[in-house]
Motif scaffolding. Structure first.
Motif, PDB file in Angstrom:
ATOM      1  N   ASP A   1      54.685  32.448  40.678  1.00 30.48           N
ATOM      2  CA  ASP A   1      53.629  33.339  41.158  1.00 30.48           C
ATOM      3  C   ASP A   1      52.303  32.775  40.650  1.00 30.48           C
ATOM      4  N   VAL A   2      51.586  32.066  41.515  1.00 29.14           N
ATOM      5  CA  VAL A   2      50.376  31.367  41.098  1.00 29.14           C
ATOM      6  C   VAL A   2      49.329  32.341  40.580  1.00 29.14           C
ATOM      7  N   ALA A   3      49.149  33.465  41.251  1.00 28.82           N
ATOM      8  CA  ALA A   3      48.141  34.442  40.807  1.00 28.82           C
ATOM      9  C   ALA A   3      48.503  35.004  39.431  1.00 28.82           C
ATOM     10  N   ALA A   4      49.788  35.288  39.199  1.00 33.74           N
ATOM     11  CA  ALA A   4      50.207  35.808  37.897  1.00 33.74           C
ATOM     12  C   ALA A   4      50.016  34.760  36.808  1.00 33.74           C
ATOM     13  N   GLU A   5      50.287  33.504  37.133  1.00 28.08           N
ATOM     14  CA  GLU A   5      50.092  32.428  36.164  1.00 28.08           C
ATOM     15  C   GLU A   5      48.619  32.291  35.798  1.00 28.08           C
ATOM     16  N   LYS A   6      47.734  32.454  36.784  1.00 28.03           N
ATOM     17  CA  LYS A   6      46.304  32.371  36.493  1.00 28.03           C
ATOM     18  C   LYS A   6      45.867  33.523  35.604  1.00 28.03           C
ATOM     19  N   ARG A   7      46.381  34.729  35.874  1.00 27.95           N
ATOM     20  CA  ARG A   7      46.042  35.880  35.020  1.00 27.95           C
ATOM     21  C   ARG A   7      46.536  35.649  33.593  1.00 27.95           C
ATOM     22  N   LYS A   8      47.730  35.109  33.463  1.00 23.73           N
ATOM     23  CA  LYS A   8      48.279  34.828  32.140  1.00 23.73           C
ATOM     24  C   LYS A   8      47.425  33.813  31.408  1.00 23.73           C
ATOM     25  N   ALA A   9      46.988  32.758  32.125  1.00 23.98           N
ATOM     26  CA  ALA A   9      46.160  31.718  31.505  1.00 23.98           C
ATOM     27  C   ALA A   9      44.840  32.284  31.003  1.00 23.98           C
ATOM     28  N   GLY A  10      44.371  33.357  31.630  1.00 25.67           N
ATOM     29  CA  GLY A  10      43.106  33.937  31.238  1.00 25.67           C
ATOM     30  C   GLY A  10      43.191  34.897  30.067  1.00 25.67           C
ATOM     31  N   ARG A  11      44.386  35.120  29.516  1.00 22.47           N
ATOM     32  CA  ARG A  11      44.536  36.031  28.373  1.00 22.47           C
ATOM     33  C   ARG A  11      44.175  35.287  27.091  1.00 22.47           C
ATOM     34  N   THR A  12      43.024  35.591  26.563  1.00 19.25           N
ATOM     35  CA  THR A  12      42.472  34.869  25.419  1.00 19.25           C
ATOM     36  C   THR A  12      43.416  34.885  24.227  1.00 19.25           C
ATOM     37  N   GLU A  13      44.129  36.004  24.021  1.00 15.97           N
ATOM     38  CA  GLU A  13      44.972  36.104  22.831  1.00 15.97           C
ATOM     39  C   GLU A  13      46.129  35.103  22.845  1.00 15.97           C
ATOM     40  N   LEU A  14      46.507  34.617  24.018  1.00 16.08           N
ATOM     41  CA  LEU A  14      47.607  33.657  24.091  1.00 16.08           C
ATOM     42  C   LEU A  14      47.197  32.269  23.617  1.00 16.08           C
ATOM     43  N   ALA A  15      45.908  32.010  23.562  1.00 13.42           N
ATOM     44  CA  ALA A  15      45.450  30.708  23.068  1.00 13.42           C
ATOM     45  C   ALA A  15      45.689  30.565  21.576  1.00 13.42           C
ATOM     46  N   ASP A  16      45.755  31.687  20.861  1.00 11.58           N
ATOM     47  CA  ASP A  16      46.083  31.675  19.432  1.00 11.58           C
ATOM     48  C   ASP A  16      46.793  32.970  19.089  1.00 11.58           C
ATOM     49  N   PRO A  17      48.111  33.016  19.298  1.00 11.31           N
ATOM     50  CA  PRO A  17      48.855  34.251  19.006  1.00 11.31           C
ATOM     51  C   PRO A  17      48.756  34.693  17.549  1.00 11.31           C
ATOM     52  N   SER A  18      48.425  33.783  16.642  1.00 14.38           N
ATOM     53  CA  SER A  18      48.311  34.154  15.225  1.00 14.38           C
ATOM     54  C   SER A  18      47.077  34.993  14.948  1.00 14.38           C
ATOM     55  N   GLY A  19      46.096  34.946  15.843  1.00 14.46           N
ATOM     56  CA  GLY A  19      44.873  35.712  15.647  1.00 14.46           C
ATOM     57  C   GLY A  19      43.897  35.122  14.657  1.00 14.46           C
ATOM     58  N   ARG A  20      44.107  33.868  14.264  1.00 19.40           N
ATOM     59  CA  ARG A  20      43.212  33.249  13.284  1.00 19.40           C
ATOM     60  C   ARG A  20      41.855  32.893  13.897  1.00 19.40           C
TER      61      ARG A  20
END
Length: 266
Positions: A176-195
């Motif tokens: 699902d290309v649109a869902a993948e794009k939405r997921k890529a835009g979730r800032t918290e996934l770039a650093d799940p540790s929150g550091r």
């Protein structure tokens, strides 16, 4: 003649991230010739969010690939060192940019001294790293006040022909290309540790290219590189027919939204 995949034959699951990342080495020249670049406004935004100029900055560009972003960073006046894990991509980098330094390595274990960099950058590459390792490595290499900048070109799915093409690609690949794009835009996934505290920006831009270049760009993505050649060729031939109906002059305007994330080391 066009060939469509029967509904009863779903796409195979995608290979592992490591296998997908390695796939680029066999298509480095295709990647260099056909992948989109990045607009000047992106680098303006990096400087704004980081609070300092790229000119004169020491930059480590990780996952540099064939050097598309590295060359642009150098053009902004940065002192850039490229880091690239792939042999094929590094060879293409050296062929196209012999004046720029490059070392072999990856973001999970950077071959760089502590506190060396004003910027650590990842163009289209952060998602290939293990953030449990790449976040501490970026922080180690950055000087205090230095910035980690991550960015990706994403298709502008509000443009009708791009959305239609993305739907065909998604159906072919089973994603699902649109869902993948939405997921890529979730800032918290770039650093799940929150550091890291990322600031987010999107920059829209476009380029006008031939249908041949557009299809070669699609074909240079890992999901296609790892698709059996007969299936890949059949799909791209079908896609060419779709596009020629919409663009009989053989030219398309690809529109991108660059997602930019910037975090500063305390």
């Amino acid at each position: 003649m066009t060939v469509t995949q029967p509904p009863s034959s779903p796409p195979p699951p995608l290979p592992s991230p490591a296998t997908r990342a390695h796939s680029f080495n066999s298509a480095a020249a295709q990647y260099a010739a056909n992948r989109p670049s990045y607009p000047p406004a992106l680098f303006d935004a990096i400087e704004e969010l980081a609070g300092r100029s790229l000119s004169g900055a020491r930059v480590v560009d990780v996952g540099a690939g064939t050097g598309i972003a590295t060359a642009l960073l150098q053009g902004r006046g940065a002192d850039v060192l490229a880091v690239e894990p792939g042999e094929g991509m590094a060879a293409e980098f050296r062929r196209g940019l012999p004046h720029l330094p490059i070392v072999r390595g990856n973001g999970n274990a950077l071959p760089i001294a502590d506190a060396r960099a004003d910027f650590v950058t990842y163009a289209q590459a952060w998602h290939w790293t293990d953030t449990a390792r790449s976040v501490p490595e970026a922080l180690r290499v950055l000087r205090p006040g230095g910035a980690l900048a991550l960015w990706w070109n994403g298709d502008a799915l509000d443009v009708a022909w791009i959305a239609e093409a993305a739907h065909r690609i998604g159906r072919f690949l089973g994603v699902d290309v649109a869902a993948e794009k939405r997921k890529a835009g979730r800032t918290e996934l770039a650093d799940p540790s929150g550091r890291l505290r990322f600031r987010r920006r999107e920059v829209r831009w476009s380029r006008r290219v031939t249908i041949g270049t557009h299809l070669a760009n699609i074909g240079s993505h890992s999901a296609f590189l790892l698709t059996p050649e007969d299936r890949r060729t059949a799909f791209l031939e079908e896609e060419r027919a779709h596009l020629l109906k919409a663009f009989p002059d053989g030219m398309v305007e690809e529109t991108y939204d660059v997602l930019l994330l910037v975090a500063t080391k305390p």
